[in-house]
Design an enzyme around this catalytic site. Structure first.
Site, PDB file in Angstrom:
ATOM      1  N   CYS A   1       0.837  -1.204   0.000  1.00 51.22           N
ATOM      2  CA  CYS A   1       0.000   0.000   0.000  1.00 51.22           C
ATOM      3  C   CYS A   1       0.870   1.252   0.000  1.00 51.22           C
ATOM      4  O   CYS A   1       2.015   1.235   0.427  1.00 51.22           O
ATOM      5  CB  CYS A   1      -0.930   0.024   1.201  1.00 51.22           C
ATOM      6  SG  CYS A   1      -0.741  -1.333   2.293  1.00 51.22           S
TER       7      CYS A   1
ATOM      8  N   LYS B   1       4.642 -10.179   3.146  1.00 50.64           N
ATOM      9  CA  LYS B   1       4.297 -10.435   1.743  1.00 50.64           C
ATOM     10  C   LYS B   1       4.935  -9.379   0.868  1.00 50.64           C
ATOM     11  O   LYS B   1       4.575  -8.201   0.926  1.00 50.64           O
ATOM     12  CB  LYS B   1       2.777 -10.433   1.563  1.00 50.64           C
ATOM     13  CG  LYS B   1       2.330 -10.800   0.146  1.00 50.64           C
ATOM     14  CD  LYS B   1       0.865 -11.160   0.138  1.00 50.64           C
ATOM     15  CE  LYS B   1       0.353 -11.494  -1.240  1.00 50.64           C
ATOM     16  NZ  LYS B   1      -1.043 -11.977  -1.181  1.00 50.64           N
TER      17      LYS B   1
END
Lengths: 282, 332
Positions: free
Chosen positions: B133, B168
């Site tokens: 993000c 991740k």
């Protein structure tokens, strides 16, 4: 065709194989796919859809959501009406009797049963007529059904669809954008006319509107129905990933004043919404 | 009858009964797919990413189909930490397999807040840190695209929880190894590779981007070669358990990731196409292990690397029967 009522709560769907019984071209680019699939025939309700895997490979990758067009629980048969618009539906049109299709369904929240005695006004744009025919079949008996069916051209008005609407007891009115058949102009002009006639006759209510078609047509339909005070249910179409509410890919704006989030999910919260539940984009 | 091969693996402090995981964001919070996807049989489930507070997500359209893939711009629609703990985690925990929360934020403080809030959550086995993000403090460049911001996020999460922390990694980088190393040095227990590749599609009829948010994340078979290459590179460079993902559709794909160096694999977009994809991957792995007479799936981890030549079939060994055939015209 016999259609049951949808139980409240989330629908119970299954991943099943359907054996192709029939693949019939019913319009220039439109096909009717008949499948042997007893579970879907038993559980499917008007306005619900199935998520169809087109082909066996990895490309095209995603399933295609298609409305249930017909069910026959006695025969265990379901029908889908679709238009070839891309690679997925082109593959579907290559299916032949005896082949199997991978289906998930029935999915989504379908149309509600209209109150007894209320007239049912169906407003269809193009292939949006597919989920509306089941509504006429399920709830047409004992009430007036007015089916307003629009398309771009006369060729896209499918005789198979009109036959079924008439069989269900509907009065069918047609409109084409190019004026090649029926009233020239958008199908919403027919709705405007119907509302005006009812008003002239001194009747203000007594109708429920079910509509399916392009977004601009639905928006206009919702506005007309609201001004007439007729409850209006819209069957929305959106690009979908999963079809079951997991991926949040098929978001649609919720009505601005609606509690519980800025977007609804067409696959799980719909595809049928009360017009006041949803907003518009573009 | 040969004994059943061992499937259990340990990934960064979490014991999995088998190496097949449902990937974040493709499984919702478990209500939709639990039974059809056979979730109870799987090694672990990773919940859809959450942020500190609820997010409505991006404007539609949010998905577009790509050649052998899917572009999405869901935009982290989620119920926030409180909603997750109250409404979603209890249901996920009842599925059976270990549950990991996936956490995402726009500031280091967001991650800290989430890690603290989840640390003692009943039924939670670990956290997966989603670093794809935008970083509000750094011109919206994602945390996962530069080693230093990535290090700071992972370090913050590490400091705030005793639960295992998986990171991740984003594939949208020039070189993946420095990012992997930064995550490891910051205390990651395992690395998950890869998140989606940032992409764009344009609708030429409407003359505008196909997605409402313009850019989206590409997933599905189209990205598998990229994902495999990154798993391979990280496996060569450092010693940390890896979870491989990116376009896994069947057991063949999954085994490629294992042989590239992944201890476990995650199935994501494939679940949309086939809700049973993950359990079919698991069944296919078992068939492969039995067909080759292997005792444990762990024997295959990294088996394709040069240093593991002793773990390859002897020259002239015939491929055993019982495996599903390779797909024709397989774009992956």
């Amino acid at each position: 065709m016999q259609w049951g009522e949808q139980a409240p709560g989330r629908p119970l769907w299954r991943q099943v194989l359907g054996r192709v019984l029939e693949q019939r071209q019913v319009g220039p680019n439109s096909y009717l796919l008949g499948l042997q699939q007893p579970w879907l025939a038993e559980a499917g309700r008007p306005g619900q859809f199935v998520h169809v895997r087109c082909g066996q490979g990895r490309d095209p990758l995603l399933r295609r959501p298609l409305s249930l067009f017909g069910v026959d629980p006695g025969e265990g048969r379901v029908e889908l009406l679709y238009q070839v618009v891309g690679r997925g539906t082109a593959l579907l049109s290559g299916l032949r009797p005896g082949m199997d299709v991978d289906l998930m369904g029935p999915l989504g929240r379908g149309f509600p049963r209209p109150p007894d005695g209320e007239g049912l006004c169906l407003v269809a744009g193009g292939l949006g007529v597919a989920p509306l025919v089941p509504a006429a079949q399920a709830w047409g008996a004992g009430r007036r059904v007015l089916a307003l069916v629009g398309a771009d051209t006369a060729a896209e008005l499918l005789p198979e669809v009109q036959r079924r609407l008439v069989e269900a007891g509907a009065e069918v009115q047609l409109a084409t954008m190019d004026g090649s058949r029926g009233t020239p102009g958008p199908v919403t002009d027919l709705l405007e006319g119907a509302i005006a006639r009812e008003a002239d006759a001194g009747r203000t209510g007594g109708w429920v509107v079910f509509a399916c078609g392009p977004s601009a047509m639905l928006r206009r339909t919702a506005a007309l129905a609201q001004s007439a005070g007729w409850p209006c249910y819209l069957c929305l179409e959106a690009r979908m990933g999963c079809g079951v509410g997991a991926c949040a890919g098929c978001a649609w704006p919720a009505a601005p004043d609606r509690p519980g989030g800025r977007f609804v999910r067409v696959c799980r919260d719909g595809p049928v919404f009360l017009a006041q539940e949803v907003g518009w984009w573009e | 009858m040969t004994p059943s091969p061992r499937l259990d693996v340990e990934v960064g402090g979490i014991r999995l009964k088998n190496p097949v995981i449902l990937a974040a964001g493709t499984f919702g919070y478990g209500a939709e797919y639990a039974a059809p996807a056979g979730a109870a049989r799987l090694g672990a489930v990773v919940a859809k990413s959450i942020t500190p507070f609820p997010r409505p997500g991006n404007p539609p359209p949010r998905v577009a189909e790509m050649p052998a893939g899917m572009l999405n711009s869901v935009g982290l629609e989620n119920p926030g930490l409180e909603g997750f703990l109250r409404d979603e985690l209890p249901r996920l925990a009842r599925l059976g397999p270990p549950v990991l929360a996936s956490i995402a934020g726009e500031t280091v403080r967001d991650y800290l807040y989430l890690a603290r809030g989840l640390d003692a959550a009943p039924g939670l086995a670990g956290m997966e840190v989603n670093v794809s993000c935008p970083n509000l403090a750094r011109g919206r460049i994602p945390f996962g695209s530069q080693p230093r911001p990535l290090f700071r996020v992972v370090e913050a999460v590490r400091s705030a929880t005793r639960l295992p922390v998986w990171v991740k990694l984003s594939p949208n980088v020039t070189s993946i190894v420095p990012l992997a190393r930064a995550a490891k040095e910051a205390g990651a227990d395992a690395l998950c590779l890869i998140n989606t590749l940032t992409g764009l599609a344009i609708d030429i009829e409407r003359r505008r981007p196909a997605l409402g948010a313009v850019f989206g994340g590409l997933s599905g078979p189209a990205i598998k070669p990229v994902a495999l290459r990154m798993v391979w590179e990280v496996a060569e460079a450092l010693d940390l358990p890896l979870v491989g993902m990116g376009g896994i559709m069947d057991a063949r794909d999954a085994l490629e990731f294992v042989m590239a160096g992944a201890t476990a694999v995650a199935v994501g977009t494939a679940t949309f196409v086939n809700p049973r994809a993950a359990v079919e991957v698991l069944d296919g792995i078992v068939r492969y292990l039995k067909a080759w007479g292997l005792e444990s799936v762990s024997e295959l981890v990294g088996a394709a690397h040069p240093g593991a030549a002793d773990r390859r079939p002897r020259r002239g060994a015939r491929e055993p029967r019982g495996l599903e055939p390779a797909e024709e015209g397989d774009g992956g």
